[in-house]
Every structure is written in structure tokens, then in C-alpha cells.
Design a protein around this motif. Structure first.
Motif, PDB file in Angstrom:
ATOM      1  N   THR A 194      33.484   1.454  65.370  1.00  0.00           N
ATOM      2  CA  THR A 194      34.205   0.389  64.676  1.00  0.00           C
ATOM      3  C   THR A 194      35.179  -0.387  65.555  1.00  0.00           C
ATOM      4  O   THR A 194      35.730  -1.386  65.123  1.00  0.00           O
ATOM      5  CB  THR A 194      34.961   0.978  63.467  1.00  0.00           C
ATOM      6  OG1 THR A 194      35.922   1.956  63.917  1.00  0.00           O
ATOM      7  CG2 THR A 194      33.984   1.647  62.508  1.00  0.00           C
ATOM      8  N   ALA A 195      35.390   0.058  66.793  1.00  0.00           N
ATOM      9  CA  ALA A 195      36.224  -0.711  67.723  1.00  0.00           C
ATOM     10  C   ALA A 195      35.485  -1.922  68.262  1.00  0.00           C
ATOM     11  O   ALA A 195      36.109  -2.868  68.757  1.00  0.00           O
ATOM     12  CB  ALA A 195      36.693   0.172  68.877  1.00  0.00           C
ATOM     13  N   THR A 196      34.136  -1.907  68.172  1.00  0.00           N
ATOM     14  CA  THR A 196      33.357  -3.020  68.712  1.00  0.00           C
ATOM     15  C   THR A 196      32.379  -3.619  67.706  1.00  0.00           C
ATOM     16  O   THR A 196      31.786  -4.661  67.978  1.00  0.00           O
ATOM     17  CB  THR A 196      32.554  -2.581  69.949  1.00  0.00           C
ATOM     18  OG1 THR A 196      31.674  -1.508  69.586  1.00  0.00           O
ATOM     19  CG2 THR A 196      33.493  -2.110  71.054  1.00  0.00           C
ATOM     20  N   ARG A 197      32.193  -2.969  66.554  1.00  0.00           N
ATOM     21  CA  ARG A 197      31.313  -3.494  65.516  1.00  0.00           C
ATOM     22  C   ARG A 197      32.089  -3.596  64.214  1.00  0.00           C
ATOM     23  O   ARG A 197      32.741  -2.629  63.809  1.00  0.00           O
ATOM     24  CB  ARG A 197      30.093  -2.570  65.307  1.00  0.00           C
ATOM     25  CG  ARG A 197      29.143  -2.489  66.482  1.00  0.00           C
ATOM     26  CD  ARG A 197      28.453  -3.816  66.735  1.00  0.00           C
ATOM     27  NE  ARG A 197      27.509  -3.760  67.853  1.00  0.00           N
ATOM     28  CZ  ARG A 197      27.825  -3.888  69.131  1.00  0.00           C
ATOM     29  NH1 ARG A 197      29.109  -4.037  69.476  1.00  0.00           N
ATOM     30  NH2 ARG A 197      26.916  -3.867  70.070  1.00  0.00           N
ATOM     31  N   PRO A 198      32.049  -4.748  63.549  1.00  0.00           N
ATOM     32  CA  PRO A 198      32.727  -4.855  62.254  1.00  0.00           C
ATOM     33  C   PRO A 198      32.265  -3.755  61.309  1.00  0.00           C
ATOM     34  O   PRO A 198      31.072  -3.416  61.251  1.00  0.00           O
ATOM     35  CB  PRO A 198      32.323  -6.245  61.762  1.00  0.00           C
ATOM     36  CG  PRO A 198      32.102  -7.020  63.024  1.00  0.00           C
ATOM     37  CD  PRO A 198      31.481  -6.045  63.982  1.00  0.00           C
ATOM     38  N   TYR A 199      33.203  -3.207  60.586  1.00  0.00           N
ATOM     39  CA  TYR A 199      32.985  -2.079  59.684  1.00  0.00           C
ATOM     40  C   TYR A 199      33.314  -2.551  58.274  1.00  0.00           C
ATOM     41  O   TYR A 199      34.467  -2.601  57.871  1.00  0.00           O
ATOM     42  CB  TYR A 199      33.897  -0.930  60.111  1.00  0.00           C
ATOM     43  CG  TYR A 199      33.746   0.366  59.345  1.00  0.00           C
ATOM     44  CD1 TYR A 199      32.511   0.822  58.907  1.00  0.00           C
ATOM     45  CD2 TYR A 199      34.866   1.157  59.107  1.00  0.00           C
ATOM     46  CE1 TYR A 199      32.400   2.032  58.233  1.00  0.00           C
ATOM     47  CE2 TYR A 199      34.765   2.378  58.450  1.00  0.00           C
ATOM     48  CZ  TYR A 199      33.529   2.808  58.016  1.00  0.00           C
ATOM     49  OH  TYR A 199      33.420   4.012  57.346  1.00  0.00           O
ATOM     50  N   MET A 200      32.273  -2.931  57.533  1.00  0.00           N
ATOM     51  CA  MET A 200      32.443  -3.445  56.183  1.00  0.00           C
ATOM     52  C   MET A 200      32.261  -2.292  55.201  1.00  0.00           C
ATOM     53  O   MET A 200      31.273  -1.550  55.277  1.00  0.00           O
ATOM     54  CB  MET A 200      31.423  -4.563  55.916  1.00  0.00           C
ATOM     55  CG  MET A 200      31.322  -5.605  57.032  1.00  0.00           C
ATOM     56  SD  MET A 200      32.900  -6.335  57.531  1.00  0.00           S
ATOM     57  CE  MET A 200      33.290  -7.294  56.061  1.00  0.00           C
TER      58      MET A 200
END
Length: 465
Positions: A194-200
Motif C-alpha cells: 500500500t506504500a506504492t499501490r492505492p488501497y481502496m
């Protein structure tokens, strides 16, 4: 630090992280080069709640270019590491992309899913087996964002884990610290992704309170209720503080219901836990069987469904052909027909709108197994199946894994079932090929193998760009 991202409209990104102390002005430095973070965004949002051991900091970066790679660094981090993110894709019917989806994913390791379980639990990991967080992290370069449709961390299992002898016993008061420890462990584990990919994210029943809707110690004949929860561990408090989903940008409500566009798709997150409206006395307790003691959060009756209808009506299908909906609880599933499993109230309020506005795919979990169903409406299977159906396609994948293992599906499977399994942990990958073809893959976490795949064809009428 628990670093996590979330889309904030087509030109924005929400950066969130945790600190042990309150920040007077949370700050994120950012830019288009990792060596030149010459922009700065700030906020005054550094929030906590009773029993929390950290502060949740949220900073929205605005004015970004779509589908652009940026580098960023929160001001108060000890590592000094520079991270990156890519903004959401602009409206386009030509650019293919992938996204990862999980439901019912909990903490891994010493306080969650590992190679052993307590008395009465099942489905531990095999020695050396890759868990779902590790599996998704190894594949993160393949997808644009991660969508978690409810049941996050499973910190509310702390008491059950103690009763079963998996965790050392504590007092009820000390259990509040165990609950927060599990939350922190989960978000720390997830930071690799989640530091590099959006976490919806979306709400599930295990975000509601500290006690799993009620826990029984059969040896001592004691049943615990939400009444044991300390202040700050009821009414979705941790969930409401930890995230900032794009409800402001989409006219939704908090982290409960919202929508966002990404390339050729419109994604909608719904709340199956509270605020179903339409005259239901306890919208926060689907079926009335789970004492969540949470919500409602809406200002008026039917606020969620009124928003949903308005949101669906506003989608220009000529430019955004696909509509994908996520909601935690299923209503089409090969499981025992009981109110804690099958959300008939959800079906009543949402399904007519899905049909009216030609929703393509509905994703759910809650049942800890995998089942891909045919496109259907009101228990009727679309005769076209996946070849240009008129009805929405339903897939339940609650097999991501947590301490309590997997659920057993009811056999024989329902007539609308096309593939189902309840023996392996796994996660979903959606591939949007173009305006007419969408593939859903079920990937085994343990070895990365493909357990199920299917492609939906829809004759969307689009316009050239």
C-alpha cells in the motif's frame, strides 16, 4: 509507519500514515523525480481515538496529472525512504489494465494466519506456504491498485484466539491492547503493497467492533457481547479513522460508500453493514443476527441507495463502459440460507438498480470460500451466460485468509454456480482488456497458480476518443 495510498479523484492522491505522536501539520514532499521532491502538501488531520496507540495522518495531494508517476515522502518518517505512486488512469476505452481484489483478508503471522491454529480452528498455512499478502506483494507490479471489499485485519478475533489457546490469555481490559496490536501488525504488513499501490477499502462486519459480533467460551459457558469493547473499539471507529476514501470527490459518505473512475471502468464501493434503508429497522445488522451495535451513519433514510442511483445515472457508458460494484455480503452463494450469511436485504435494495443501470460485475466476500456464478437477476440465470448477458455477473471471493481459515460451501452447489472451491486461499485479479472483454482470475496464494478464469463479453456502445 503503516503507509497507505488512496485515489482522491482523477488528479489527486491521499497519503496516509501513522505516528506515535500527534503531528501539528502532517506534510508530504513530492515530485516527479525521487531526487527532487520540490512540492509540498500539508493538512491538519492527525487523528486518534481512545485505546489507539497511534495517530492517523492524512494528506491529500492535488493538482496531479492523470496516469503520472510521482515520488513522495512523508515528513515524519525515520527510514528516509522515498516512495512512488501512479495517479489514476484517465477515461480511456483503449488502455488495458489490471487490478487486484481481496475480501476477508486478515493479519498473517504470530497473531493471525500461520502454520498452526488453536483448538477448534482449521486451515493453517503449510510450512513454507506463501500467504495472500506475500502473494499479492509479489504480483504488485502487474496491477494498478488493490481493492479490499471488507473484513480488514480481523483484530476482533483477539478474544476467540485467546479462548482457543492460540494467544496467551489476558483480561478483558488488556484485550484492548491486543486488538490494537493486531491492527497495527496488519497495516504494517500491508505497507509493502500500500506504500506504492492505492488501497481502496470497504466496510465489513469485522470492522464494526472488538468482539466479532459476539464470542462464546463454551468451556466456561460464557458468551461475550459488544459490551466488553473499550471506548474507541465500537461503531467502526478504527476503520473511520484509519482511511480517507474518495467520498468527498464522489458525493458518497466517509469510507462507507463512494465511487471512482479508472480508465475504462467505474468502481463503486457499497456498505452492506449499515444504512440499507428502505424501512429496515436495523440496517446495521443484516438479518438481525449479528449484534454489531453500529451505525447508521446516514443523515436520512435511503441516503445510500439514493446516492447509488444518482451515481449510476451519471456514468457515461460511451466513455466508461464498465461498471464494477463491490459490497461485502453476498446474496447468491452456495451456503446455508441464514441471515448472517446471505444478505437478502442487500439484494432487495441494490439489485434492482444494478439491473436498471446495467452493472457488469458484482464482487463480494463474507463467506470464506470462492464461488463464481452466472450472470443473474432475482435467482434467474441469464441465458446468454457470459456472452453479452443483460444481468450482472456475481463473484464471491472471501478466501483471502485469516486466523479462522476457510468456510465449507454447501453441496450440491446452487444451479447458478459455475465454479466453486473451499480448500485454498486466494485472491482475485481483474483484467480490463478493452471495452468489451473483462477477465476474472482466481489466483492461489500458496503457489501463484491459476485456479479459475473466466472472461465476460459485453457489447458496450462506446464513442471514439
Amino acid at each position: 509507519m503503516q503507509l497507505r495510498l488512496a485515489y482522491a479523484g482523477p488528479t489527486g492522491m491521499m497519503v496516509s500514515w501513522n505516528t506515535q505522536a500527534k503531528l501539528e501539520q502532517p506534510t508530504v514532499h513530492w515530485g516527479t523525480s525521487p531526487h527532487r521532491l520540490n512540492h509540498k502538501s500539508t493538512s491538519n488531520v492527525s487523528v486518534t481515538y481512545p485505546t489507539s496507540s497511534t495517530y492517523n495522518n492524512h494528506v491529500k495531494i492535488e493538482g496531479l496529472r492523470p496516469n503520472q508517476l510521482y515520488y513522495y515522502q512523508p515528513k515524519h518518517i525515520q527510514s528516509g525512504e522515498v516512495y512512488s505512486f501512479r495517479t489514476s488512469r484517465p477515461v480511456s476505452i483503449y488502455e488495458p489494465f489490471k487490478t487486484a481484489v481481496v475480501v476477508d483478508l486478515g493479519t498473517m503471522g504470530k497473531d493471525g494466519l500461520t502454520t498452526h491454529v488453536g483448538a477448534g480452528a482449521a486451515n493453517p498455512l503449510k510450512p513454507g506456504e506463501t500467504n495472500t499478502i506475500q502473494s499479492i506483494n509479489s504480483a504488485k507490479n502487474d496491477f494498478d491498485f488493490l481493492w479490499h471489499v471488507g473484513d480488514i485485519a480481523y483484530a476482533d478475533y483477539w478474544l476467540k484466539e485467546e479462548i482457543q489457546g492460540f494467544l496467551p490469555n489476558t483480561t478483558i481490559a488488556e484485550g484492548a491492547e491486543v486488538y490494537e496490536r493486531i491492527l497495527n501488525e496488519f497495516y504494517t504488513e500491508m505497507s509493502a503493497i500500500t506504500a506504492t499501490r492505492p488501497y481502496m477499502v470497504g466496510p465489513g462486519n469485522h470492522e464494526a467492533n472488538c468482539d466479532n459480533g459476539g464470542t462464546t467460551d463454551s468451556v466456561h459457558n460464557i458468551t461475550y457481547t459488544v459490551g466488553i469493547c473499550m471506548p474507541g473499539q465500537t461503531n467502526f471507529t478504527g476503520y473511520r479513522n484509519h482511511f480517507r476514501m474518495p467520498s468527498t470527490e464522489s458525493g458518497g459518505l466517509g469510507n462507507f460508500w463512494y465511487s471512482f473512475n479508472h480508465g475504462m471502468a467505474h468502481f463503486i464501493q457499497l456498505d452492506t453493514e449499515t444504512d440499507l434503508g428502505h424501512g429496515y429497522i436495523s440496517p446495521d445488522e443484516p438479518g438481525g443476527s449479528e449484534a454489531e451495535d453500529s451505525g447508521p451513519f446516514a443523515s436520512y433514510m435511503n441516503q445510500q441507495t439514493n446516492w447509488l442511483q444518482k451515481d449510476l445515472a451519471a456514468v457515461d457508458r460511451r466513455k466508461t463502459p464498465w461498471i464494477i460494484v463491490g459490497g461485502h455480503r453476498p446474496w447468491y452463494i452456495s451456503a446455508k440460507n441464514k441471515s448472517s450469511t446471505i444478505c437478502l436485504e442487500c439484494k432487495d435494495v441494490f439489485e434492482p438498480l444494478f439491473l436498471q443501470y446495467s452493472v457488469d460485475l458484482v464482487l463480494s466476500g463474507h463467506v470464506h470460500a470462492y464461488e463464481r456464478n452466472a450472470p443473474m437477476y432475482n435467482y434467474e440465470v441469464d441465458p446468454a451466460d457470459l456472452n453479452n448477458p443483460k444481468y450482472p455477473w456475481y463473484i464471491t471471493n472471501g478466501a483471502a485468509g485469516h486466523y479462522d481459515g476457510l468456510d465449507s460451501l454447501t453441496r450440491p452447489f446452487q444451479g447458478y454456480s459455475r465454479y466453486a472451491q473451499d480448500t485454498a486461499y486466494g485472491w482475485s485479479q481483474l483484467t480490463f482488456h478493452n471495452a468489451t472483454h473483462l477477465t476474472h482470475d482466481f489466483i492461489a496464494s500458496g503457489n501463484g497458480s491459476l485456479l479459475d478464469t473466466a472472461t465476460l463479453y459485453k457489447e458496450h456502445k462506446t464513442t471514439c476518443e
